[in-house]
Structure formats: C-alpha cells, structure tokens
Enzyme design. Sequence first.
Site, PDB file in Angstrom:
ATOM      1  CG  HIS A 174      -1.805   1.121   1.414  1.00 25.58           C
ATOM      2  ND1 HIS A 174      -3.174   1.016   1.405  1.00 25.58           N
ATOM      3  CD2 HIS A 174      -1.549   2.448   1.622  1.00 25.58           C
ATOM      4  CE1 HIS A 174      -3.717   2.200   1.598  1.00 25.58           C
ATOM      5  NE2 HIS A 174      -2.738   3.086   1.738  1.00 25.58           N
ATOM      6  CD  GLU A 175       1.675   3.716   3.599  1.00 22.79           C
ATOM      7  OE1 GLU A 175       2.061   4.774   3.042  1.00 22.79           O
ATOM      8  OE2 GLU A 175       0.580   3.621   4.167  1.00 22.79           O
ATOM      9  CG  HIS A 228       0.377   6.008  -0.890  1.00 20.00           C
ATOM     10  ND1 HIS A 228      -0.695   6.517  -1.571  1.00 20.00           N
ATOM     11  CD2 HIS A 228      -0.138   5.414   0.234  1.00 20.00           C
ATOM     12  CE1 HIS A 228      -1.812   6.251  -0.912  1.00 20.00           C
ATOM     13  NE2 HIS A 228      -1.495   5.586   0.186  1.00 20.00           N
ATOM     14  CG  ASP A 254      -4.494   6.731   1.508  1.00 23.38           C
ATOM     15  OD1 ASP A 254      -3.550   7.488   1.760  1.00 23.38           O
ATOM     16  OD2 ASP A 254      -4.391   5.495   1.507  1.00 23.38           O
TER      17      ASP A 254
END
Length: 381
Positions: free
Chosen positions: A67-68, A71, A166
Amino acid sequence: MRASFRLGRIVGVPVGVNWSVLVIFLLIAWLLSANQFPRTYPDQPGIAYLLAGLAAAVVFFLGLLAHEVSHAVIAKRNGLEVGGITLWLFGGVAELKGEAPNPGAELRIAGIGPLVSLLIGVFFGAIAAGLAMTGYDGLWLGALAWLAGINVLLAVFNVLPAAPLDGGRLLRAAVWKATGDRTKASVVAARAGWVLGALLIGLGFWQFFAGGGFGGLWLILIGWFLIGAATMEERQARMGSALSGIRIAEVMTPQPQTAAGDMTVADFIEHYLFAYRYSALPLVADDRPVGLVTLDRIRRVPADRRSATTLAEVACRTDELVLASPDESLNELLPRLTDCADGRALVVDDGQLVGIVSPSDISRAAQRGSMREQLAGQPGS
C-alpha cells in the site's frame, strides 16, 4: 514517525519499521491463533493455529507495505521526492518531500493506496472462493478469508473523506480542484479528520461500556490519533499559506558564527559558550558546512568526557544536514527540516555557508505572513 530499524530499499526508497509494529503484529497473531481460528476451526493442533496466525499477520503487513510503496511510486512519477516508508502501530506512512503540484497528482497519489489494498483483498478472496469450490473447508481457508476481509476493510477505511487518511487527500484534491485554493482544501480535509476522530472516540466509549472491551479501546486510540494528526495538518496548512512567497534569504540569519569540528566541547564551553548568541553552531571547513552542533547536544556530553570529545563527534553529521539556497522558497524547505533532529537548515551559495534558518526564524516569518494575510483581507486594504 521514525523507523526503529531499516529493512532496506524498495524502488529506491528506504523502508523501515517502528518498534510499535511488534505490538500490533503479536496482537493480530494472538487474536487469530488463540481465538478466531480455534473457534471457527476446532480440533486442530495448536501448532497449526500458531502457524496460520503468524502467516496471516506477516502477509497482512506485506500488504500494508505494498500500500505504502504504491504511494511512493506514484509520488515519484509525479515529481515528488520520497524520504522513506515506515511501518508502525497504525499501519504505514510514506514520507513525501513536498506537496502534490496539482489536484490531479494529489488524486493519483492518494487513490493508489486504497486501490492496491482492495486488489489484494480481491486476490485473496478469489483464492479462498476457489478453494471453497473444491470442497476444502480447512484452517488455511480461514486465513485466506481473513486476509481478504481485512484488506478490503483497510481499503474502505482509508477512503473515508478525512485527513490524514487517503480519503482525506482525495477530499482535498476535490476541494482544491473546485476552489483553486490549496489551503482551504487542506483545512476542509483536516476538519473532516477531526470530526471522524471524535466520532470514533464516541463509538469506542460506547462499545467499551457495552462490553466490547479491547475493540472499544482500539477505536478510542485510532480516534485520538486522527484528531491529533488532523489538527497538525490544519496547522501546517495555515503555516504554509502564511509563508507563501517568502524566500529563505528574507528570513535567514546571515553569516552565522561558525566553529571548527576539531574544537573540544570543554574548550567551547570555557571560551566560547557565552560569546555566542545562538543555540546552534555550524561547523565549517574551508567555509563549507560539514556539521551542525547545538547546545542540547553539548549538554548531553558527560562532564568527564568533554575535554576528549570534539564538536564534530556530537554534531549533526554531514549527511544529515539540511542545505538550502537563498532564493528557495521557505515552503519548499519546511518538509526537509525533519531530516535532521535539530530542525535547522544551513543556507549555502555555491557551496559556501551564507546563513542559517532556525525554528524561531520560521515562527517570526509565519507571524508576519499571518498578519499580512489579515491586513490584506481587511476592507479598504
């Protein structure tokens, strides 16, 4: 949130883990292996529950990392520098150096994380459904189903329109696009984060007193974190607005007093301490900055070691220095000040030290900027 230890680099970005991850990792593994799995799939060996719980916890945190990382990848593609990724108690954070250049970039950077979590959830859900269709109904089906559910839940929670989630970034992108005002968009997202945090705290107290136990306490903790983070984001947004258009040359202390790195702490205290007005002292070699020492660092040196300890040994190291140009905007500098714990930047021109920027310099500039905005907003101004 600082990493307690580094895992390495992914797509060129340093990845670290904070010690608080151990708490939630052990908690997840224990809840699964000692409660959920034995209750759902009884009469299995204890080691099977333990292995399934540990495996699910490990894969869950790998999903958080993905997930990170997503980003970070999209941020880099949109021209932002990424200082690092840190996993911690509440999940993970990608440290972006600066702000998205436009609402579209903000939308892409914020939206990719929940999308990745959703895809991970769908992936594990599809595997679980496939196993169920074959007639398998064992412990590992439960682990896959849990991973599917927790990742979908993570995606849904993250798109709630409240900073610092988010979804708060998505809300900010929408308001920014509609109004053209980045600061207003940031304040709206932060206020939404405060409201969500308050609601979670209220729900947590209700659940706790209704017998929910740990679940209620966890909601209270998350809500408390959201309120704190949202408040900080609003403060940073207003400061960024106040500092808009201000150059570093306008706020820096020019030609600061310097020292040589081979000076001992004892010599500095005896002959120089009271002669200097400032609490931070750049160390230079041939007029080029090689370190930064503060009074706080000097105080931490034991009295019996001061004569044998040089300023260079206690200074902020060369690779930790935050360097800036006189013509750089102050807003561009702010995200980098966390790179060194001393919170100061050294201003260089063609490699030569020409000034220093301290927290008090920034505070005074913010006060003047706020006053400028207030005066500009008055009728007849």
